[in-house]
Design a protein around this motif. Structure first.
Motif, mmCIF file in Angstrom:
data_model
loop_
_atom_site.group_PDB
_atom_site.id
_atom_site.type_symbol
_atom_site.label_atom_id
_atom_site.label_comp_id
_atom_site.label_asym_id
_atom_site.label_seq_id
_atom_site.Cartn_x
_atom_site.Cartn_y
_atom_site.Cartn_z
ATOM 1 N N MET A 1 0.846 -1.181 0.000
ATOM 2 C CA MET A 1 0.000 0.000 0.000
ATOM 3 C C MET A 1 0.886 1.237 0.000
ATOM 4 O O MET A 1 1.880 1.284 0.698
ATOM 5 N N ALA A 2 0.496 2.226 -0.786
ATOM 6 C CA ALA A 2 1.251 3.472 -0.853
ATOM 7 C C ALA A 2 0.897 4.358 0.326
ATOM 8 O O ALA A 2 -0.269 4.509 0.682
ATOM 9 N N ARG A 3 1.903 4.944 0.928
ATOM 10 C CA ARG A 3 1.702 5.845 2.054
ATOM 11 C C ARG A 3 1.703 7.277 1.527
ATOM 12 O O ARG A 3 2.558 7.641 0.724
ATOM 13 N N GLN A 4 0.715 8.068 1.931
ATOM 14 C CA GLN A 4 0.571 9.431 1.438
ATOM 15 C C GLN A 4 0.428 10.400 2.611
ATOM 16 O O GLN A 4 -0.038 10.029 3.685
ATOM 17 N N SER A 5 0.792 11.624 2.353
ATOM 18 C CA SER A 5 0.571 12.690 3.316
ATOM 19 C C SER A 5 -0.335 13.709 2.641
ATOM 20 O O SER A 5 -0.043 14.154 1.522
ATOM 21 N N ILE A 6 -1.444 14.048 3.279
ATOM 22 C CA ILE A 6 -2.361 15.025 2.690
ATOM 23 C C ILE A 6 -2.693 16.102 3.708
ATOM 24 O O ILE A 6 -2.596 15.880 4.918
ATOM 25 N N SER A 7 -3.068 17.251 3.212
ATOM 26 C CA SER A 7 -3.517 18.347 4.069
ATOM 27 C C SER A 7 -5.026 18.457 3.939
ATOM 28 O O SER A 7 -5.569 18.367 2.839
ATOM 29 N N LEU A 8 -5.693 18.655 5.062
ATOM 30 C CA LEU A 8 -7.150 18.754 5.089
ATOM 31 C C LEU A 8 -7.570 20.081 5.684
ATOM 32 O O LEU A 8 -6.898 20.609 6.573
ATOM 33 N N THR A 9 -8.695 20.590 5.214
ATOM 34 C CA THR A 9 -9.254 21.767 5.865
ATOM 35 C C THR A 9 -9.765 21.338 7.240
ATOM 36 O O THR A 9 -10.022 20.149 7.470
ATOM 37 N N ARG A 10 -9.903 22.267 8.126
ATOM 38 C CA ARG A 10 -10.362 21.940 9.471
ATOM 39 C C ARG A 10 -11.719 21.230 9.461
ATOM 40 O O ARG A 10 -11.885 20.191 10.103
ATOM 41 N N PRO A 11 -12.721 21.745 8.703
ATOM 42 C CA PRO A 11 -14.015 21.052 8.688
ATOM 43 C C PRO A 11 -13.912 19.608 8.176
ATOM 44 O O PRO A 11 -14.555 18.704 8.716
ATOM 45 N N ASN A 12 -13.096 19.391 7.150
ATOM 46 C CA ASN A 12 -12.949 18.035 6.628
ATOM 47 C C ASN A 12 -12.259 17.123 7.632
ATOM 48 O O ASN A 12 -12.647 15.967 7.802
ATOM 49 N N ASP A 13 -11.242 17.638 8.307
ATOM 50 C CA ASP A 13 -10.543 16.841 9.314
ATOM 51 C C ASP A 13 -11.483 16.499 10.472
ATOM 52 O O ASP A 13 -11.513 15.362 10.945
ATOM 53 N N GLU A 14 -12.269 17.464 10.899
ATOM 54 C CA GLU A 14 -13.216 17.212 11.995
ATOM 55 C C GLU A 14 -14.265 16.179 11.585
ATOM 56 O O GLU A 14 -14.642 15.317 12.373
ATOM 57 N N TRP A 15 -14.723 16.250 10.340
ATOM 58 C CA TRP A 15 -15.703 15.274 9.854
ATOM 59 C C TRP A 15 -15.096 13.884 9.840
ATOM 60 O O TRP A 15 -15.730 12.915 10.276
ATOM 61 N N LEU A 16 -13.853 13.761 9.335
ATOM 62 C CA LEU A 16 -13.178 12.466 9.327
ATOM 63 C C LEU A 16 -13.036 11.912 10.745
ATOM 64 O O LEU A 16 -13.311 10.739 11.000
ATOM 65 N N LYS A 17 -12.606 12.768 11.661
ATOM 66 C CA LYS A 17 -12.449 12.334 13.057
ATOM 67 C C LYS A 17 -13.779 11.851 13.632
ATOM 68 O O LYS A 17 -13.833 10.837 14.332
ATOM 69 N N ALA A 18 -14.854 12.566 13.335
ATOM 70 C CA ALA A 18 -16.175 12.179 13.854
ATOM 71 C C ALA A 18 -16.591 10.812 13.315
ATOM 72 O O ALA A 18 -17.177 9.999 14.044
ATOM 73 N N GLN A 19 -16.299 10.546 12.036
ATOM 74 C CA GLN A 19 -16.650 9.242 11.458
ATOM 75 C C GLN A 19 -15.888 8.120 12.153
ATOM 76 O O GLN A 19 -16.445 7.059 12.437
ATOM 77 N N VAL A 20 -14.616 8.363 12.435
ATOM 78 C CA VAL A 20 -13.795 7.348 13.109
ATOM 79 C C VAL A 20 -14.267 7.180 14.560
ATOM 80 O O VAL A 20 -14.403 6.060 15.049
ATOM 81 N N GLN A 21 -14.563 8.290 15.231
ATOM 82 C CA GLN A 21 -15.024 8.221 16.619
ATOM 83 C C GLN A 21 -16.360 7.506 16.740
ATOM 84 O O GLN A 21 -16.638 6.861 17.746
ATOM 85 N N SER A 22 -17.184 7.584 15.715
ATOM 86 C CA SER A 22 -18.482 6.906 15.750
ATOM 87 C C SER A 22 -18.326 5.407 15.481
ATOM 88 O O SER A 22 -19.311 4.680 15.462
ATOM 89 N N GLU A 23 -17.087 5.006 15.253
ATOM 90 C CA GLU A 23 -16.739 3.610 14.979
ATOM 91 C C GLU A 23 -17.320 3.111 13.657
ATOM 92 O O GLU A 23 -17.430 1.912 13.433
ATOM 93 N N GLU A 24 -17.669 4.053 12.792
ATOM 94 C CA GLU A 24 -18.099 3.701 11.439
ATOM 95 C C GLU A 24 -16.896 3.157 10.668
ATOM 96 O O GLU A 24 -17.026 2.259 9.857
ATOM 97 N N TYR A 25 -15.735 3.733 10.940
ATOM 98 C CA TYR A 25 -14.479 3.322 10.317
ATOM 99 C C TYR A 25 -13.421 3.188 11.403
ATOM 100 O O TYR A 25 -13.471 3.874 12.415
ATOM 101 N N ALA A 26 -12.436 2.344 11.146
ATOM 102 C CA ALA A 26 -11.372 2.112 12.129
ATOM 103 C C ALA A 26 -10.317 3.215 12.092
ATOM 104 O O ALA A 26 -9.636 3.450 13.087
ATOM 105 N N SER A 27 -10.180 3.888 10.946
ATOM 106 C CA SER A 27 -9.155 4.927 10.817
ATOM 107 C C SER A 27 -9.546 5.909 9.713
ATOM 108 O O SER A 27 -10.415 5.619 8.881
ATOM 109 N N LYS A 28 -8.865 7.048 9.712
ATOM 110 C CA LYS A 28 -9.091 8.019 8.643
ATOM 111 C C LYS A 28 -8.691 7.413 7.302
ATOM 112 O O LYS A 28 -9.354 7.637 6.292
#
Length: 87
Positions: A1-28
């Motif tokens: 698997m290729a490893r990447q580094s990306i920059s996210l806007t604050r709203p997008n990062d918060e949305w990703l974190k919320a999805q992971v915290q809801s246990e919908e996904y294991a990681s971003k």
């Protein structure tokens, strides 16, 4: 698997974190991969529909006018494609 580094806007990062915290996904990473898979599938569907519409327009030019609406034509195409396992 290729490893990447990306920059996210604050709203997008918060949305990703919320999805992971809801246990919908294991990681971003899992979520981003799933979003990309969904986008690729949608693109395949759009490309498929576009190809069918181009073919329909080509047929129109060679065979003449059809009295069905674009919505009816698209519904017929999707119905046939689903029956044939193409969509």
């Amino acid at each position: 698997m290729a490893r990447q580094s990306i920059s996210l806007t604050r709203p997008n990062d918060e949305w990703l974190k919320a999805q992971v915290q809801s246990e919908e996904y294991a990681s971003k990473s899992e979520l981003v991969n799933d979003l990309i898979r969904q986008a690729r599938e949608q693109q395949r569907e759009v490309d498929w529909i576009r190809a069918k519409l181009v073919r329909a327009e080509e047929n129109l030019q060679t065979k003449g006018y059809v009295e069905k609406s674009a919505d009816n034509i698209l519904a017929d195409i999707k119905k046939r494609a689903s029956a044939n396992g193409e969509l």
